[in-house]
Design an enzyme around this catalytic site. Sequence first.
Site, PDB file in Angstrom:
ATOM      1  N   ASP A   1      30.615  46.774  35.400  1.00 16.62           N
ATOM      2  CA  ASP A   1      31.627  45.947  34.763  1.00 16.62           C
ATOM      3  C   ASP A   1      32.288  45.102  35.852  1.00 16.62           C
ATOM      4  O   ASP A   1      32.073  45.318  37.043  1.00 16.62           O
ATOM      5  CB  ASP A   1      32.652  46.817  34.026  1.00 16.62           C
ATOM      6  CG  ASP A   1      33.273  46.095  32.840  1.00 16.62           C
ATOM      7  OD1 ASP A   1      33.335  44.847  32.861  1.00 16.62           O
ATOM      8  OD2 ASP A   1      33.715  46.774  31.895  1.00 16.62           O
ATOM      9  N   TRP A   2      33.113  44.156  35.435  1.00 19.43           N
ATOM     10  CA  TRP A   2      33.702  43.177  36.353  1.00 19.43           C
ATOM     11  C   TRP A   2      34.467  43.886  37.485  1.00 19.43           C
ATOM     12  O   TRP A   2      35.480  44.531  37.256  1.00 19.43           O
ATOM     13  CB  TRP A   2      34.636  42.257  35.581  1.00 19.43           C
ATOM     14  CG  TRP A   2      35.246  41.147  36.387  1.00 19.43           C
ATOM     15  CD1 TRP A   2      36.190  41.262  37.357  1.00 19.43           C
ATOM     16  CD2 TRP A   2      34.950  39.746  36.280  1.00 19.43           C
ATOM     17  NE1 TRP A   2      36.510  40.030  37.864  1.00 19.43           N
ATOM     18  CE2 TRP A   2      35.770  39.080  37.221  1.00 19.43           C
ATOM     19  CE3 TRP A   2      34.080  39.003  35.481  1.00 19.43           C
ATOM     20  CZ2 TRP A   2      35.746  37.690  37.374  1.00 19.43           C
ATOM     21  CZ3 TRP A   2      34.071  37.621  35.638  1.00 19.43           C
ATOM     22  CH2 TRP A   2      34.889  36.978  36.578  1.00 19.43           C
TER      23      TRP A   2
END
Length: 731
Positions: free
Chosen positions: A290-291
């Site tokens: 994820d980011w």
Amino acid sequence: MNKILSVIFSFVLLSCVNQNDKKEILYKNPQISVEKRVSDLLSKMTLEEKVLQLNQYTLGTNNNVNNIGEIIDKIPDNIGSLIYFDSDPSLRNKVQKKAVEESRLGIPILFGYDVIHGYRTIYPISLAQACSWNPDLVKKACSVAAVEARASGVDWTFSPMIDVARDGRWGRVAEGYGEDPYANAVFGVASVKGYQGDDLTDTKHIASCLKHYVGYSASEAGMDYVYSEVSRQSLWNVYLPPYEAGVKAGAVTLMSSFNDISGIPGSANHYTLTKILKEKWQHKGFVVSDWGAVKQLRSQGCAADNKEAALKAFNAGVEMDMVDRCYTDHLAELVKEGAVTMDKIDDAVSRVLRLKFQLGLFENPYTEEIPETERYLQSEDISIAQWLAEESIVLLKNDETLPLKKNTKIAVIGPMAKSRVHQLGSWSAHGKEEDVISIYDGLKENLSVSSNLLYAMGCDFEGDDKSGFAEALAVAKKANVIILCLGEKKEWSGENASRSTLALPQIQEDLLLKLSKTGKKIVLVLSNGRPIELCRIENECSAIVEAWQPGIAAGKAVANVLTGIVNPSGKLAITFPYSTGQIPIYYNRRQSARPNQGKYQDIQSEPMYEFGHGLSYTSFKYGEMKVSNTEFTSDELIHVEIDVQNTGNMDGAEVVQLFISDPVCTYSRPVKELKKFDKKFIKKGDRHVFQFEINPHTDLAYYDEEGNPLLEEGDFYLMIKDQKVKIKMIR
């Protein structure tokens, strides 16, 4: 003689060169297998080129057309992937051209984006979709999103989210399919098939990504990014089943989660990422973080610096690093130090390249540049969005007020009545406010006499300004019925949108209570991204309609339900608690030591509206549940059927849900578990026989703490509505 030898030598040399040329372009030959192409390309890559394939940067956001050249120059030729925030395929093509035509090996870039519930044609949020109990329709909607996204330069969506969510305070509850593992699995599979189709090379489909792997929705107190305590037994029986179903359905990628899973973060968890996903399930695709999740291993106390974060994430099984550049900066160095093996690098790069070949990017790296009018908002696509919105609406309460009677004078009140942007919900991609039909405009279009429609805003979504109450009261007194449109702004749910209470802001509740003093019937229409606490206002409403955040067709769908053009058929995929203090509350809780005690002393212990609740404008009569065999062996299928008749005065669709219960077993199991469901449209007076097949190995078994299936002899119960049939497994 020398001349002859020279000719022969030249011929041989030329043949060798030609052979070498053929070898050089082997990976570009679409006639050979993907695996051979991957192997050939991998053999030609340097370590630096391999590392770049395992990184994802961004493209889009604030790009100025005058600076495109500068932007393109900043992106490495061999970057593996870009998150594409723009919607113009020409920018994508310019960047892709640099990678394909100017880099040494011409490896195309993979362009990803968060296409969660539509790209430009925005349909209902995922939580609403689950309330439709129509996976085929969800599949159609995802296909629409895929076509629009691919035509705009996106090859890969970070969807579906299949986190089993049981705490409505968590903002991302809006993104998933509710509290049940089986429902998340079914709708997750439908989404994967809708996005990916049967052939990813056809340029009308995109790669899917199962997220957030795993246990992210169990974050303590509904707060985002924080610790989650998940036992191995709960991991296998609650949180992993949707992911296993998605992997089996062909999902080509997964996204690792932010959360710390019982002491080991999801993005550094070798057990979940490698032992389960790669070894047990044999997944051949790749995992993207994820980011910034790799870098955030430092915040979680798992890594001292970015280098250690890269080491732990990569060795755990995260192949692609989203945006934080820990892999770019440190992976090659870790290989040279021997902390990361070349075999593992090659395996990771192979997984990324495999998807690029599967998408046909080597043959068709560019996106055809067609006008927006041909890419978006096609009439048939809008129809699907409206259809899904109508089927997602749940009629929570109705004291014979709905559907609205003809020539009724209606007061439409509330901050959501004319709002368009907040109907889009969180993660609305490239959806635009001007594309949305408001609830007021939908009603205005449906009513034959527009003079019967009155309006007042009453108040804003929040704050303490009650100056609009007087106008709302004046309008209400002129009407026969009040349509009160309340709810949440779009940004109140989604990522980083945790809330301490499920109640509406005080000013919205105050407006409702003030209007109730008029004595007029109130139809409460809710537009929101999570369950709402209704304990103080439910009794003041004659009807309550849960519209969720329905997307661009919001007003049309809501108006059709309110006026009876559409008979509501939605049923809750998540429990509505009586109050926030009941959280966590969900239907499939494990059995209590004292079922008749341990209740709340200050409020009721039952929810306001339970999982599966949803009313209709017609009535359905259930016949006797019939079971093919009440005693069975583990290899025998059990056939269940039940006759359902529409005994009302209106055509309508009914959802039938089949639950099972295993009252005594080695590990305590929930009081009931959803295993099958079906939805059928039944004309008034007609009947339909719903049929289900129970496979003991898949429907009656459960997992131990290591993921081994257990199917034990003894009694089970099959349950549909208020009927319960005991069956027994024998040797």
